[in-house]
Design an enzyme around this catalytic site. Structure first.
Site, PDB file in Angstrom:
ATOM      1  N   GLY A 279      48.095  30.106  35.693  1.00  0.00           N
ATOM      2  CA  GLY A 279      48.881  31.317  35.851  1.00  0.00           C
ATOM      3  C   GLY A 279      48.240  32.441  36.638  1.00  0.00           C
ATOM      4  CG  ASP A 280      45.184  35.709  37.517  1.00  0.00           C
ATOM      5  OD1 ASP A 280      45.481  35.830  38.722  1.00  0.00           O
ATOM      6  OD2 ASP A 280      44.485  36.551  36.919  1.00  0.00           O
ATOM      7  CG  LEU A 281      43.830  28.158  39.656  1.00  0.00           C
ATOM      8  CD1 LEU A 281      42.683  28.376  38.688  1.00  0.00           C
ATOM      9  CD2 LEU A 281      44.421  26.781  39.481  1.00  0.00           C
ATOM     10  CD1 TRP A 282      42.030  35.140  40.695  1.00  0.00           C
ATOM     11  CD2 TRP A 282      40.753  35.449  42.502  1.00  0.00           C
ATOM     12  NE1 TRP A 282      40.971  35.936  40.324  1.00  0.00           N
ATOM     13  CE2 TRP A 282      40.172  36.153  41.411  1.00  0.00           C
ATOM     14  CE3 TRP A 282      40.124  35.508  43.756  1.00  0.00           C
ATOM     15  CZ2 TRP A 282      38.999  36.885  41.540  1.00  0.00           C
ATOM     16  CZ3 TRP A 282      38.956  36.243  43.880  1.00  0.00           C
ATOM     17  CH2 TRP A 282      38.415  36.925  42.785  1.00  0.00           C
TER      18      TRP A 282
ATOM     19  CG  ASN B 204      40.323  33.714  37.695  1.00  0.00           C
ATOM     20  OD1 ASN B 204      39.337  34.413  37.541  1.00  0.00           O
ATOM     21  ND2 ASN B 204      41.553  34.178  37.563  1.00  0.00           N
TER      22      ASN B 204
END
Length: 288
Positions: A191-194, A197
């Site tokens: 869900g916030d996989l930049w 991370n």
């Protein structure tokens, strides 16, 4: 301050903390390295004034990701309270092609683990911003009204987007069922996989951190890996596609999946992110 934190961590871990030192990383939370009396090293996140449940939500997200069979590893959660999250220490290394391919295969396994619904049963956070949980009956509804619309509204209030961008993003919201591509069941996504991370460890394994876990669309994680340039991304995607082939037209939908995280950045940081959101909205509309 550090001495006080060592005492707090000792009580939380029920173990002696011999030293605490700052480490780099993170713009929302502060990062610490703590040495324990038994020789272990742990990673500690803190955030002044963290809202209730902030670290519990992150710990819960890491646990959900960790339950996926053959999925991407996550650091073990050792303890958490309203002010701290304590994780096992992961010694970082250099990205490699082999590790990238393993990441692609294991990310497909994480996604395939699935979720009961789109969204989640409770609200969470992405960065320092609240993230609506849902649940939502379909992915287009999640993406339109649980992801894009709230952050467009916040970006507009902050003056981070111009009228053209607002109009184009609103059109994306309206047309999302047409833009979404083939329907898929809810995937278990980070869900916030930049790229920041993803931890590349010295062992050759990769770990996922700082999640905003929910039932979503698997293309979202892959699109975000591309947003800020993950090393060896093409090998990640190729290995992923071998395990679980992506639906036709997925490349044309990258802009659609990047729209939400860029709106989040527009709210948090302003700058050129508002204009980038407009560009992504127009690209998503053209692609369909």
């Amino acid at each position: 301050m550090i001495d006080d934190e060592a005492e707090q961590l000792s009580r939380l871990l029920k173990a002696t903390v011999s030293s605490v030192s700052p480490v780099g990383g993170g713009s929302i939370c502060e990062a610490r390295r703590a040495e324990l009396g038994d020789g272990r090293t742990v990673f500690v996140k803190t955030r002044a004034g963290a809202p209730a449940g902030f670290f519990a939500a992150e710990a819960g997200g890491l646990h959900r990701l960790g339950t996926a069979r053959n999925g991407v590893p996550v650091p073990k959660v050792l303890a958490h309270d309203d002010h701290h999250l304590v994780l096992e220490w992961v010694a970082t290394g250099v990205p490699s092609v082999q590790a990238a391919e393993r990441l692609g295969r294991s990310l497909a396994a994480t996604h395939r683990h699935g979720a009961d619904t789109f969204g989640s049963d409770s609200d969470g956070w992405i960065g320092s911003l609240e993230l609506p949980g849902g649940p939502w009956p379909t992915w287009p509804e999640l993406w339109a009204y649980g992801r894009i619309e709230p952050y467009l509204r916040a970006a507009r209030k902050a003056g981070a987007v111009d009228r053209r961008t607002v109009a184009d993003v609103e059109r994306v919201i309206t047309e999302l069922p047409r833009l979404a591509g083939p329907a898929e069941p809810p995937a278990l996504i980070h869900g916030d996989l930049w790229a920041g991370n993803v931890l590349w460890s010295v062992t050759g394994a990769t770990y996922l951190i700082d999640p905003a876990v929910h039932g979503g669309h698997r293309e979202t994680d892959l699109a975000m890996l591309a947003l800020f340039g993950l090393p060896h991304l093409e090998r990640v995607v190729a290995a992923y596609d071998e395990v679980w082939p992506l639906a036709p037209g997925w490349r044309e939908r990258v802009a659609l999946h990047q729209l939400h995280p860029v709106l989040v950045h527009a709210v948090l940081f302003g700058g050129s992110y508002g204009a980038q959101a407009g560009q992504l909205a127009r690209a998503a509309l053209r692609a369909a």
